[in-house]
Design a protein around this motif. Structure first.
Motif, PDB file in Angstrom:
ATOM      1  N   GLY A  68       0.822  -1.205   0.000  1.00 17.46           N
ATOM      2  CA  GLY A  68       0.000   0.000   0.000  1.00 17.46           C
ATOM      3  C   GLY A  68       0.860   1.261   0.000  1.00 17.46           C
ATOM      4  O   GLY A  68       0.617   2.195  -0.791  1.00 17.46           O
ATOM      5  N   ALA A  73       2.705   1.603  -3.311  1.00 14.00           N
ATOM      6  CA  ALA A  73       1.839   2.090  -4.388  1.00 14.00           C
ATOM      7  C   ALA A  73       1.591   3.589  -4.251  1.00 14.00           C
ATOM      8  O   ALA A  73       1.592   4.329  -5.243  1.00 14.00           O
ATOM      9  N   GLN A 114      -2.763  -0.117  -5.754  1.00 15.28           N
ATOM     10  CA  GLN A 114      -2.039  -1.289  -5.267  1.00 15.28           C
ATOM     11  C   GLN A 114      -2.171  -2.513  -6.164  1.00 15.28           C
ATOM     12  O   GLN A 114      -1.165  -3.218  -6.395  1.00 15.28           O
TER      13      GLN A 114
END
Length: 293
Positions: free
Chosen positions: A20, A23, A30
């Motif tokens: 997470g 990303a 994600q």
């Protein structure tokens, strides 16, 4: 073949150890990032990460691969910087051809200015005559030529670098050597020491044109392959010559040089390049070579 984009993805995940956060750092969602890492592992046939519902950790192959990803992205960044520097004229190789006289006066100062501002430009320099310089530009072997050139070829762009005046070169003891100036017509019947047209056609033609303006055509008795050897032959008492003033300095033993009564000038040196050459390196050389308006 691993792409730089894949290496950046893996670095973000390996440093964050959280898909997470990785990303978010990469400014992407994600799921595509997770899919990209799984594809990378299949491509390498190696497990790079240990995944659980609560954590992400590097495997041994992953730790090794991470170091290579650092090297790959660093190399990509260096390549990007190098390309930008080359585009701006800070980096690259410049091939230059120049006539002999350019190395004694014009080029030392130009090279000094260029190195001071563009130290990473690599210079490759060769001595040549004007005809070789023109041909080298036209066939792409040269980027710049510092030669005697009158600018009459539409494929080339020529900017005068140094204009010079012609002087009469006389042996010591010559009847005209005591005067302040020499009437060129008075030398019409003298034995001439001359540089053949095959050596430097443009230079030869300029000198012949000056003699024609004085009312005669010179008849060479002795032939030299350079201005230096021409002056040496005049110093041997073989005859008279017509040379650029700058080439007569420092004085050659046995030779007296006198200005012409009717001054005759020529483009002694010019900076010549291909008319359509967009090279930033060529532009930088020209900027450092030519006087600021």
């Amino acid at each position: 073949m691993i792409e730089v984009r894949q290496a950046r993805y893996f670095i973000a995940v390996a440093e964050e150890l959280h898909f997470g956060r990785a990303a978010e750092r990469l400014q992407m969602s994600q799921p595509p990032l997770s899919q990209a890492i799984r594809h990378l592992e299949r491509q390498l046939d190696a497990q790079l990460l240990e995944r659980s519902s609560r954590s992400v950790a590097l495997t041994e192959p992953g730790a090794v691969f991470l170091q290579h990803c650092y090297a790959l992205t660093a190399a990509a960044e260096r390549a990007q910087v190098a390309a930008a520097q080359a585009q701006a004229g800070y980096l690259g190789t410049l091939t230059i051809g120049a006539v002999t006289s350019a190395f004694s006066e014009a080029l030392p100062a130009i090279f000094g200015r260029l190195r001071a501002e563009r130290p990473r430009i690599e210079l490759r320099v060769r001595e040549l005559d004007t005809t070789e310089g023109v041909q080298g530009l036209l066939d792409g072997r040269l980027d710049i030529a510092v030669i005697r050139h009158t600018g009459n070829d539409e494929r080339l762009r020529s900017d005068p670098l140094r204009r010079d005046r012609l002087v009469a070169a006389l042996p010591e003891g010559h009847p005209l050597a005591d005067g302040d100036t020499v009437d060129l017509a008075a030398l019409a019947d003298q034995p001439w020491v001359w540089i053949p047209r095959a050596i430097s056609p443009r230079y030869h033609d300029e000198l012949v044109a000056v003699c024609h303006q004085a009312g005669f055509s010179p008849e060479p008795r002795h032939r030299a392959n350079s201005i230096h050897s021409q002056l040496a032959m005049v110093g041997c008492g073989l005859g008279v010559g017509l040379v650029p003033h700058t080439s007569s300095q420092p004085p050659v033993p046995g030779v007296v040089c006198r200005p012409l009564r009717e001054p005759a000038h020529l483009v002694e040196l010019a900076v010549v390049r291909r008319a359509t050459d967009p090279s930033p390196l060529v532009a930088q050389f020209v900027r450092h070579a030519l006087p600021t308006p």
